[in-house]
Design a protein around this motif. Sequence first.
Motif, PDB file in Angstrom:
ATOM      1  N   LYS A  60       0.822  -1.212   0.000  1.00 11.07           N
ATOM      2  CA  LYS A  60       0.000   0.000   0.000  1.00 11.07           C
ATOM      3  C   LYS A  60       0.858   1.266   0.000  1.00 11.07           C
ATOM      4  N   TYR A  61       2.139   1.107   0.336  1.00 10.53           N
ATOM      5  CA  TYR A  61       3.027   2.270   0.457  1.00 10.53           C
ATOM      6  C   TYR A  61       4.236   2.118  -0.472  1.00 10.53           C
ATOM      7  N   LYS A  62       3.999   1.545  -1.657  1.00  5.07           N
ATOM      8  CA  LYS A  62       5.087   1.310  -2.605  1.00  5.07           C
ATOM      9  C   LYS A  62       5.659   2.585  -3.184  1.00  5.07           C
ATOM     10  N   GLU A  63       4.969   3.728  -2.959  1.00  4.78           N
ATOM     11  CA  GLU A  63       5.529   4.990  -3.438  1.00  4.78           C
ATOM     12  C   GLU A  63       6.669   5.481  -2.548  1.00  4.78           C
ATOM     13  N   ARG A  64       6.800   4.924  -1.350  1.00  6.24           N
ATOM     14  CA  ARG A  64       7.874   5.334  -0.448  1.00  6.24           C
ATOM     15  C   ARG A  64       9.221   4.825  -0.955  1.00  6.24           C
ATOM     16  N   LYS A  65      10.215   5.671  -0.913  1.00  2.00           N
ATOM     17  CA  LYS A  65      11.531   5.319  -1.458  1.00  2.00           C
ATOM     18  C   LYS A  65      12.147   4.127  -0.737  1.00  2.00           C
ATOM     19  N   MET A  67      14.171  -1.458  -1.041  1.00  2.48           N
ATOM     20  CA  MET A  67      14.151  -2.853  -0.602  1.00  2.48           C
ATOM     21  C   MET A  67      13.630  -3.763  -1.713  1.00  2.48           C
ATOM     22  N   GLU A  68      12.629  -3.293  -2.441  1.00  2.00           N
ATOM     23  CA  GLU A  68      12.073  -4.097  -3.522  1.00  2.00           C
ATOM     24  C   GLU A  68      13.097  -4.317  -4.627  1.00  2.00           C
ATOM     25  N   ARG A  69      13.847  -3.276  -4.992  1.00  2.00           N
ATOM     26  CA  ARG A  69      14.859  -3.430  -6.043  1.00  2.00           C
ATOM     27  C   ARG A  69      15.937  -4.420  -5.627  1.00  2.00           C
ATOM     28  N   LEU A 101       7.918   1.264 -13.429  1.00  2.00           N
ATOM     29  CA  LEU A 101       6.854   1.179 -14.420  1.00  2.00           C
ATOM     30  C   LEU A 101       5.643   0.471 -13.829  1.00  2.00           C
ATOM     31  N   SER A 102       4.464   0.882 -14.251  1.00  2.00           N
ATOM     32  CA  SER A 102       3.273   0.113 -13.910  1.00  2.00           C
ATOM     33  C   SER A 102       3.299  -1.159 -14.746  1.00  2.00           C
TER      34      SER A 102
END
Length: 306
Positions: free
Chosen positions: A196-201, A206-208, A292-293
Amino acid sequence: MIDLKLDFCFKYIFTNQCDSDSTYLLKLLVEQTTHFPLKRYIITNPEILKLDANDKTIRYDILIQDQQGNQIDIEMQRSHFSKTQAKRFGFYGATLIYQSLNVGEHYANLKHNVQIILIDDIHEEHHSLIEAFEARTPLGQREIKTDHDEDILLIRYYIYLPYIDVIAKEKGVGQLSDFEMMIYILQNGINEKVKKYKERKIVQMMERRMLKLQMDNESLKRAMEREIALACDEEEKKEYERRGIKIGEDRGERKALKDCVAFKYPKNDLNWIDDCNEIQCQIIKELLFQDLSYEQFYESIQKYIA
């Protein structure tokens, strides 16, 4: 989902000094835990899988030395806290001190040593996320009169990973600080609450790192083989089986790629990846690390598949 508490995975996330995400995350971990500024430094054991899978030699997970010669040992422990573990960490700390002085060198040259132990347990008496331990009198006085931590030979910090769930429940996942969010992801992965907070850097960083780890299929296979060899007992080995880890099974590069895409873009039909050639697969890998979406990602790939 990959367990980031595996020592290989943990080290992969934090020790790539050529990756800006990795260096930021390591700096965040050290500075927010110790309040000790980490400026110029080197990781003295940067290798990810140097030891053989059947080698049970004790080793540091991450060992850092700063420009002043101070040492920081960071350990990830999936086991519960115990007297044996406490003795082990004490031994690690003593070894740090011993290694910080060369033969014939004066004791005045001994440097400050820090241990950061991330452990999958909560202290039975002290309920907190972080706790520091050092040699003090029963009245809380230090052995030497100083207000500076760097004058102390050794300070050991514990990060009690499960306690982050207590904090998240109290204040909400969205209100976690960057440091707390990083710890939350280490403990829980990028779950639905985090997404829900994937816009946070911090989440994107962490995702990258997790995506790059998941795409390194050969290293992951070797890491799992090593974890099985290092399993403390049969119960831990059974836990790996319950998690569905099949050591020695070749998932195949195509399936690994689909897993990575599914990790970033869940709930989408990805069977079209089976029709991609090697060049197209390489393009997919490159686009995965762009912001990217799924629609943008898919449309970009279709230009090369068509």
